[in-house]
Design an enzyme around this catalytic site. Sequence first.
Site, short mmCIF file in Angstrom:
data_model
loop_
_atom_site.label_atom_id
_atom_site.label_comp_id
_atom_site.label_asym_id
_atom_site.label_seq_id
_atom_site.Cartn_x
_atom_site.Cartn_y
_atom_site.Cartn_z
CB CYS A 1 0.29 7.78 -8.60
SG CYS A 1 -0.21 6.58 -9.84
NE ARG B 1 -11.21 -10.82 -2.58
CZ ARG B 1 -9.98 -11.16 -2.26
NH1 ARG B 1 -9.69 -12.42 -2.04
NH2 ARG B 1 -9.03 -10.25 -2.15
CG HIS C 1 4.50 5.43 -10.67
ND1 HIS C 1 4.58 4.06 -10.59
CD2 HIS C 1 3.17 5.73 -10.60
CE1 HIS C 1 3.36 3.56 -10.47
NE2 HIS C 1 2.49 4.55 -10.47
N1 LIG Z 1 -1.70 1.88 -6.29
C1 LIG Z 1 -1.38 3.12 -6.59
O1 LIG Z 1 -0.21 3.48 -6.84
C2 LIG Z 1 -2.44 4.17 -6.61
C3 LIG Z 1 -2.04 5.51 -6.74
C4 LIG Z 1 -3.02 6.50 -6.81
C5 LIG Z 1 -4.35 6.14 -6.74
N2 LIG Z 1 -4.71 4.84 -6.61
C6 LIG Z 1 -6.13 4.51 -6.53
O2 LIG Z 1 -6.40 4.11 -5.19
C7 LIG Z 1 -7.43 3.14 -5.19
C8 LIG Z 1 -6.94 1.88 -4.45
O3 LIG Z 1 -5.81 1.36 -5.15
P1 LIG Z 1 -4.93 0.15 -4.59
O4 LIG Z 1 -3.71 0.16 -5.41
O5 LIG Z 1 -4.81 0.20 -3.11
O6 LIG Z 1 -5.84 -1.11 -5.03
P2 LIG Z 1 -5.90 -2.57 -4.37
O7 LIG Z 1 -4.57 -2.98 -3.84
O8 LIG Z 1 -6.54 -3.43 -5.39
O9 LIG Z 1 -6.88 -2.39 -3.13
C9 LIG Z 1 -8.26 -2.13 -3.25
C10 LIG Z 1 -8.93 -2.61 -1.99
O10 LIG Z 1 -10.31 -2.25 -2.04
C11 LIG Z 1 -11.03 -3.31 -1.45
N3 LIG Z 1 -12.43 -3.27 -1.82
C12 LIG Z 1 -13.03 -3.80 -2.93
N4 LIG Z 1 -14.36 -3.61 -2.88
C13 LIG Z 1 -14.61 -2.94 -1.73
C14 LIG Z 1 -15.80 -2.48 -1.10
N5 LIG Z 1 -17.01 -2.65 -1.66
N6 LIG Z 1 -15.71 -1.85 0.09
C15 LIG Z 1 -14.50 -1.67 0.68
N7 LIG Z 1 -13.34 -2.11 0.14
C16 LIG Z 1 -13.39 -2.73 -1.04
C17 LIG Z 1 -10.33 -4.54 -1.97
O11 LIG Z 1 -10.66 -5.65 -1.19
P3 LIG Z 1 -10.71 -7.14 -1.87
O12 LIG Z 1 -9.30 -7.46 -2.20
O13 LIG Z 1 -11.31 -7.97 -0.82
O14 LIG Z 1 -11.58 -6.98 -3.10
C18 LIG Z 1 -8.87 -4.13 -1.84
O15 LIG Z 1 -8.35 -4.46 -0.58
C19 LIG Z 1 -7.81 2.93 -6.66
O16 LIG Z 1 -8.88 3.77 -7.01
C20 LIG Z 1 -6.56 3.36 -7.39
O17 LIG Z 1 -6.83 3.78 -8.70
C21 LIG Z 1 -3.77 3.86 -6.53
#
Ligand SMILES: NC(=O)c1ccc[n+]([C@@H]2O[C@H](COP(=O)([O-])OP(=O)(O)OC[C@H]3O[C@@H](n4cnc5c(N)ncnc54)[C@H](OP(=O)(O)O)[C@@H]3O)[C@@H](O)[C@H]2O)c1
Length: 335
Positions: free
Chosen positions: A130, A40, A238
């Site tokens: 986290c 996307r 958090h």
């Molecule tokens: N946010 C937190 O506080 C936090 C803390 C600890 C762990 N995590 C973990 O870290 C991970 C990322 O979290 P986030 O908060 O950064 O989520 P996010 O903002 O939703 O970002 C996820 C990214 O992954 C991309 N993506 C989707 N499908 C993909 C593919 N096939 N190949 C490469 N990239 C792809 C998405 O792109 P599109 O938008 O184009 O789909 C989006 O940019 C998750 O597993 C989450 O559980 C997050």
Amino acid sequence: MKEWKIGVVGALGLVGRVLLEILEKRDLPIGELRPFTSARTAGETVTFRGKVLQARELEPGSFEDLDVAFFAIGDDISREWAPRFQEAGVLVIDKSNAFRMEEGVPLVVPEINGEALGPPFPSLVASPNCTTIQLAMVLHPLRQAAGLRSVAVATYQSVSGSGQKGMEALERESRGEEGESPYPHPIFQNVLPQCDGFLPDGSTKEERKLRDETRKILGLPHLPVTALAVRVPVPVGHGVAAFVELEQPLTAEVARALLARSPGLEVWDDPQTFRYPTPRAMAGRDGVAVGRIRQDPDRPEVLSFFAVADNLRKGAATNALQIFETLVAKGWRGR
Ligand SMILES: NC(=O)c1ccc[n+]([C@@H]2O[C@H](COP(=O)([O-])OP(=O)(O)OC[C@H]3O[C@@H](n4cnc5c(N)ncnc54)[C@H](OP(=O)(O)O)[C@@H]3O)[C@@H](O)[C@H]2O)c1
């Protein structure tokens, strides 16, 4: 000097962007930084150390020459792609929940259990949930000083913990607009006693992660951890309110002194000056801050505290990067 070839998978997401920001400032020789994103958003750009880089889609031939890849994507995509990176000899440091509880996969907070990184060096390392990271950061020194009997914790989790969609939902609702949301109820001017989906026993996945991952990181497989995870309308940062039953009583004063000496922890605890950690104050910072440290007057073996961290930093990107730096310090040399 070795120049690292680094991949960031999910480079345009909340965690991916913060990782790039931190990597940019780290004193780390980087030969190439390769951002990956979904179909996307493929073609969108990020700027890294003055260069404009186009994020590309994951496909065979796009990653095999990397030394290390940071995965900041959802569980399913991690599950699909991590084994392919490992087979190609690319170290994976995964932020998702996909492999954390798998036997043989180190689940690491470097200040606590960096020794789990080897040698022998792993081909995949999981970075914990986290809220678990910031809770464990405080439990670890308490455990070393006084032993742990049980932990009860309530979390106050910001919307960025749900990724970009969570941030957008709060912003949209605050403007009075309707739209897609990761939450079953409005989050603006609200508090939801639910983080992530429910399990058959009525707890949420987030609450289960808090228990299981804390046990694994601390190496205490039977430690009772009771959790209630709550989503609050805060953009970043958090909070965790914890009530810890120790084997030996600790006064608040002694606990403050020992926590202040612990790497990665800051003690902000002065009721006279209203000093205690808040998400706003911790957003954009790398460590974990702890305050409101008190010994229970009726149960001297119970100590309570409130700890805050930036979930995108120590809760995610910073911890993942520290895992990489620890491996390098231990002699891991990449391909
Ligand atoms: N946010 C937190 O506080 C936090 C803390 C600890 C762990 N995590 C973990 O870290 C991970 C990322 O979290 P986030 O908060 O950064 O989520 P996010 O903002 O939703 O970002 C996820 C990214 O992954 C991309 N993506 C989707 N499908 C993909 C593919 N096939 N190949 C490469 N990239 C792809 C998405 O792109 P599109 O938008 O184009 O789909 C989006 O940019 C998750 O597993 C989450 O559980 C997050």
